[in-house]
Design a protein around this motif. Structure first.
Motif, PDB file in Angstrom:
ATOM      1  N   VAL A 250       0.950  -1.322  -0.024  1.00  8.09           N
ATOM      2  CA  VAL A 250       0.061  -0.227   0.127  1.00  8.09           C
ATOM      3  C   VAL A 250       0.967   1.292  -0.061  1.00  8.09           C
ATOM      4  N   ARG A 251       1.669   1.114   0.660  1.00  8.91           N
ATOM      5  CA  ARG A 251       2.841   2.464   0.726  1.00  8.91           C
ATOM      6  C   ARG A 251       3.333   2.630  -0.682  1.00  8.91           C
ATOM      7  N   SER A 252       3.676   1.527  -1.289  1.00 10.86           N
ATOM      8  CA  SER A 252       4.377   1.845  -2.656  1.00 10.86           C
ATOM      9  C   SER A 252       3.166   2.391  -3.695  1.00 10.86           C
ATOM     10  N   TRP A 253       2.133   1.822  -3.505  1.00 14.20           N
ATOM     11  CA  TRP A 253       0.919   2.648  -4.267  1.00 14.20           C
ATOM     12  C   TRP A 253       0.532   4.291  -3.914  1.00 14.20           C
ATOM     13  N   ARG A 254       0.774   4.298  -2.832  1.00 12.72           N
ATOM     14  CA  ARG A 254       0.700   5.586  -2.283  1.00 12.72           C
ATOM     15  C   ARG A 254       1.504   6.461  -2.585  1.00 12.72           C
ATOM     16  N   ARG A 255       2.748   6.046  -2.799  1.00 12.45           N
ATOM     17  CA  ARG A 255       4.128   7.038  -3.218  1.00 12.45           C
ATOM     18  C   ARG A 255       4.015   7.130  -4.802  1.00 12.45           C
ATOM     19  N   ARG A 256       3.240   6.245  -5.412  1.00 16.01           N
ATOM     20  CA  ARG A 256       3.007   6.207  -6.953  1.00 16.01           C
ATOM     21  C   ARG A 256       1.912   7.210  -7.079  1.00 16.01           C
ATOM     22  N   GLY A 257       0.983   7.194  -6.413  1.00 12.63           N
ATOM     23  CA  GLY A 257      -0.180   8.369  -6.624  1.00 12.63           C
ATOM     24  C   GLY A 257       0.208   9.797  -6.298  1.00 12.63           C
ATOM     25  N   GLU A 258       1.071   9.691  -5.358  1.00  9.20           N
ATOM     26  CA  GLU A 258       1.809  11.152  -4.837  1.00  9.20           C
ATOM     27  C   GLU A 258       2.639  11.741  -5.983  1.00  9.20           C
ATOM     28  N   ALA A 259       3.355  10.799  -6.442  1.00  5.58           N
ATOM     29  CA  ALA A 259       4.481  11.036  -7.565  1.00  5.58           C
ATOM     30  C   ALA A 259       3.626  11.736  -8.705  1.00  5.58           C
TER      31      ALA A 259
ATOM     32  N   VAL B 139      -8.792   7.034  -3.054  1.00 12.55           N
ATOM     33  CA  VAL B 139      -9.150   5.873  -2.614  1.00 12.55           C
ATOM     34  C   VAL B 139      -8.765   5.300  -1.470  1.00 12.55           C
ATOM     35  N   ALA B 140      -9.883   4.575  -0.802  1.00 14.18           N
ATOM     36  CA  ALA B 140      -9.602   4.188   0.645  1.00 14.18           C
ATOM     37  C   ALA B 140      -9.309   2.667   0.376  1.00 14.18           C
ATOM     38  N   VAL B 141      -8.446   2.055   1.128  1.00 15.24           N
ATOM     39  CA  VAL B 141      -7.987   0.560   1.038  1.00 15.24           C
ATOM     40  C   VAL B 141      -7.988   0.142   2.561  1.00 15.24           C
ATOM     41  N   HIS B 142      -8.904  -0.634   2.867  1.00 13.24           N
ATOM     42  CA  HIS B 142      -8.917  -1.135   4.253  1.00 13.24           C
ATOM     43  C   HIS B 142      -8.679  -2.777   4.204  1.00 13.24           C
ATOM     44  N   THR B 143      -7.677  -3.015   5.053  1.00 10.44           N
ATOM     45  CA  THR B 143      -7.507  -4.596   4.948  1.00 10.44           C
ATOM     46  C   THR B 143      -7.380  -4.970   6.473  1.00 10.44           C
TER      47      THR B 143
END
Length: 196
Positions: free
Chosen positions: A163-172, A185-189
């Motif tokens: 999830v952190r890698s996808w957050r960084r991708r979206g922020e970039a 997008v909310a991701v709940h696990t």
């Protein structure tokens, strides 16, 4: 300036109690999505009085959950706020050394769980307003696994890293101006043991 890529792990009871107020959790989420915001802007989002929102923001700041954001223009009388980290975490192990601490941790965890459920239910209630692409991309899944506690812990770390890698991708992408078709997008696990 965005918060450092880190998770604020809450370990002390006073911070946990401060965070456990339902409105404060809503405000934290809204501020996290906005990046920076004023009490007035957040008050509109949560439909509360600006004075009440300001009070709760100051409480979150007193416990290091949020901080003033410097360098914002506009009205000098209004403070801008931002999260101090990219996420908040609580762990059972930090509150299991006494019944009051454990009870508070459980109560706050219930507030988080209820609000996460409400957020997903809100999507379900309004999904017809989203395009086919978004409705097809949204997912909900449940899996039953046979794991040890160590394996569950390892899986949780792997999921958080993903999830952190996808957050960084979206922020970039946003920072590069790639905002076309981009939504929050909310991701709940969840991962927890149960017995039948």
């Amino acid at each position: 300036m965005a918060p450092t890529e880190k998770t604020h792990r809450v370990k002390d009871l006073d911070t946990l109690k401060a965070l456990g107020h339902p409105l404060r959790i809503q405000l934290y989420r809204a501020l996290h999505v906005a990046g920076t915001a004023t009490a007035s802007q957040l008050a509109e989002q949560v439909d509360e009085a600006v004075s009440l929102v300001s009070y709760h923001l100051r409480k979150l700041a007193a416990h290091g959950i949020i901080e003033e954001a410097e360098g914002r223009g506009g009205d000098a009388r209004e403070r801008w706020w931002r999260p101090t980290a990219t996420g908040i975490a609580t762990r059972e192990e930090d509150f299991s050394d006494g019944p009051e601490r454990a009870a508070v941790h459980t109560a706050v965890s219930r507030v988080f769980a209820r609000q996460r459920g409400e957020l997903y239910q809100s999507y379900l209630d309004t999904k017809s307003a989203w395009s086919d692409d978004w409705r097809h991309a949204a997912f909900s899944s449940e899996h039953w696994l046979a794991l040890t506690a160590a394996e569950l812990d390892e899986m949780g770390e792997e999921l958080n890293a993903l999830v952190r890698s996808w957050r960084r991708r979206g922020e970039a992408a946003r920072e590069a101006g790639d905002t076309e078709g981009r939504e929050n997008v909310a991701v709940h696990t969840y991962g927890f043991p149960f017995r039948t």
